[in-house]
Design an enzyme around this catalytic site. Structure first.
Site, PDB file in Angstrom:
ATOM      1  N   ASP A  67      -1.665   0.098  -9.876  1.00 45.44           N
ATOM      2  CA  ASP A  67      -0.324  -0.424 -10.143  1.00 45.44           C
ATOM      3  C   ASP A  67      -0.350  -1.830 -10.734  1.00 45.44           C
ATOM      4  O   ASP A  67      -1.387  -2.485 -10.772  1.00 45.44           O
ATOM      5  CB  ASP A  67       0.510  -0.405  -8.839  1.00 45.44           C
ATOM      6  CG  ASP A  67      -0.308  -0.875  -7.626  1.00 45.44           C
ATOM      7  OD1 ASP A  67      -1.269  -1.642  -7.814  1.00 45.44           O
ATOM      8  OD2 ASP A  67       0.017  -0.458  -6.507  1.00 45.44           O
ATOM      9  N   ASP A 136       4.481  -0.062   5.515  1.00 45.44           N
ATOM     10  CA  ASP A 136       5.495   1.004   5.575  1.00 45.44           C
ATOM     11  C   ASP A 136       4.908   2.375   5.210  1.00 45.44           C
ATOM     12  O   ASP A 136       5.656   3.325   5.014  1.00 45.44           O
ATOM     13  CB  ASP A 136       6.659   0.661   4.633  1.00 45.44           C
ATOM     14  CG  ASP A 136       6.209   0.479   3.181  1.00 45.44           C
ATOM     15  OD1 ASP A 136       5.007   0.690   2.880  1.00 45.44           O
ATOM     16  OD2 ASP A 136       7.054   0.122   2.340  1.00 45.44           O
ATOM     17  N   HIS A 138       3.143   3.072   2.454  1.00 47.36           N
ATOM     18  CA  HIS A 138       3.030   3.375   1.014  1.00 47.36           C
ATOM     19  C   HIS A 138       1.571   3.438   0.558  1.00 47.36           C
ATOM     20  O   HIS A 138       0.689   2.843   1.171  1.00 47.36           O
ATOM     21  CB  HIS A 138       3.858   2.397   0.160  1.00 47.36           C
ATOM     22  CG  HIS A 138       3.328   1.001   0.067  1.00 47.36           C
ATOM     23  ND1 HIS A 138       4.146  -0.111  -0.015  1.00 47.36           N
ATOM     24  CD2 HIS A 138       2.071   0.494   0.019  1.00 47.36           C
ATOM     25  CE1 HIS A 138       3.415  -1.198  -0.109  1.00 47.36           C
ATOM     26  NE2 HIS A 138       2.154  -0.860  -0.091  1.00 47.36           N
ATOM     27  N   GLU A 143       6.729   3.726  -2.463  1.00 48.97           N
ATOM     28  CA  GLU A 143       7.425   3.337  -1.243  1.00 48.97           C
ATOM     29  C   GLU A 143       7.959   4.586  -0.524  1.00 48.97           C
ATOM     30  O   GLU A 143       8.057   5.658  -1.126  1.00 48.97           O
ATOM     31  CB  GLU A 143       8.588   2.394  -1.601  1.00 48.97           C
ATOM     32  CG  GLU A 143       8.159   1.101  -2.291  1.00 48.97           C
ATOM     33  CD  GLU A 143       7.497   0.085  -1.358  1.00 48.97           C
ATOM     34  OE1 GLU A 143       6.830   0.486  -0.388  1.00 48.97           O
ATOM     35  OE2 GLU A 143       7.649  -1.127  -1.623  1.00 48.97           O
TER      36      GLU A 143
HETATM   37  P1  PGA Z   1      -2.864  -5.136   1.580  1.00 48.86           P
HETATM   38  O1  PGA Z   1      -1.847  -4.123   0.861  1.00 48.86           O
HETATM   39  O2  PGA Z   1      -4.226  -4.664   1.215  1.00 48.86           O
HETATM   40  O3  PGA Z   1      -2.564  -6.478   0.976  1.00 48.86           O
HETATM   41  O4  PGA Z   1      -2.600  -5.055   3.046  1.00 48.86           O
HETATM   42  C1  PGA Z   1      -2.103  -2.753   0.940  1.00 48.86           C
HETATM   43  C2  PGA Z   1      -1.022  -1.988   0.207  1.00 48.86           C
HETATM   44  O5  PGA Z   1       0.119  -2.474   0.131  1.00 48.86           O
HETATM   45  O6  PGA Z   1      -1.310  -0.883  -0.262  1.00 48.86           O
END
Ligand code: PGA
Length: 260
Positions: A67, A136, A138, A143
């Site tokens: 992304d 959450d 995702h 999301e």
């Molecule tokens: P993080 O994010 O590695 O910064 O915890 C993971 C994600 O949002 O997929």
């Protein structure tokens, strides 16, 4: 789905890097799906060490990142292009033209997303996709509520994700609302998936994804349908799992030929 629980994040990242190294030694032209965020930083550091000290060769590798923020160019300090350059690409021998990240400055977003999907296809599909998981649930920036068969497209971040990622921006108002992300269906097409999660903050989404029902409300739960998904955890991220003892038992009793 295989659940691997390691005592620490460091040990989990060493194992994850060995996993990737094994693939590259078997298939020098492998296609890697890469992730950003705080989770894979140590994994990338270990890959850099393997490149420098054990000649792990990335010259044939093609990569596709999950992304990118819409509105951020490659030089923006919070862009994922910049993250990948600083945390991995500049330190290994991957060919710059073989590294792909969605274009945050695309003017025709649907066309850019369709092109990204075509490029993945043209490269032969993703051999191994690295994933983190959001608080959450995702994966990528899909999301909760994302279609479980979605493809690369624009998504609107939740307020929670924007807050979680605020640390990478100078001020809260700078965090984009929109991103381009591979879809859940795009991720599921990868031949193998390695999801990493570390720390207490990931215990609840990991428990929901691994032991809860498969639901678009927890996009990572779709991995229960993937034929070759491995979930690599430290003790804290595993602390919400009801069957943690069983997963450890499975790992300890693996036949030698299955070990990395
Ligand atoms: P993080 O994010 O590695 O910064 O915890 C993971 C994600 O949002 O997929």
């Amino acid at each position: 789905m295989e659940i691997l629980i390691l005592p620490t994040k460091q040990e989990a990242c060493v194992l994850g890097a060995r996993w990737i190294a094994r693939l590259l030694r078997n298939k020098s032209h492998a296609v890697l799906g890469l992730a950003t965020g705080s989770t894979p930083v140590l994994l990338y550091r270990e890959l850099i060490r393997l490149h420098r000290e054990e000649r792990l060769d990335f010259s044939g590798v093609t990569s596709f990142n999950l992304d990118e923020y819409l509105g951020l160019g490659p030089d923006h300090p919070a862009s994922y292009r910049r993250f990948m350059e600083e945390n991995l690409f500049q330190h290994i021998n991957i060919a710059p033209e073989k590294t792909h990240i969605p274009n945050g400055l695309a003017t025709d977003v649907p066309a850019a997303c369709a092109t990204y999907e075509e490029e993945i296809q043209r490269a032969g599909g993703i051999d191994l996709q690295i994933l983190g998981i959001g608080g959450d649930g995702h994966i990528g920036f899909n999301e909760p509520g994302s279609s479980l068969s979605s493809r690369t497209r624009i998504k609107t971040l939740t307020d929670r994700t924007r807050r979680d990622n605020a640390q990478f921006f100078e001020k809260p108002g700078d965090i984009p609302w929109h991103v381009i992300t591979m879809g859940v269906g795009t991720i599921m097409d990868a031949r193998e998936i390695l999801l990493l999660a570390f720390g207490k903050g990931k215990a609840a989404p990991i428990a929901a994804a691994v032991e809860g029902p498969v639901t678009a409300s927890v996009p990572a739960s779709i991995l229960q349908f993937h034929p070759k998904a491995t979930i690599l955890l430290d003790e804290e991220a595993a602390s919400g799992l009801e069957r943690a003892d069983y997963y450890r038992w499975v790992h300890e009793h693996k036949p030698g030929w299955q070990r990395v």
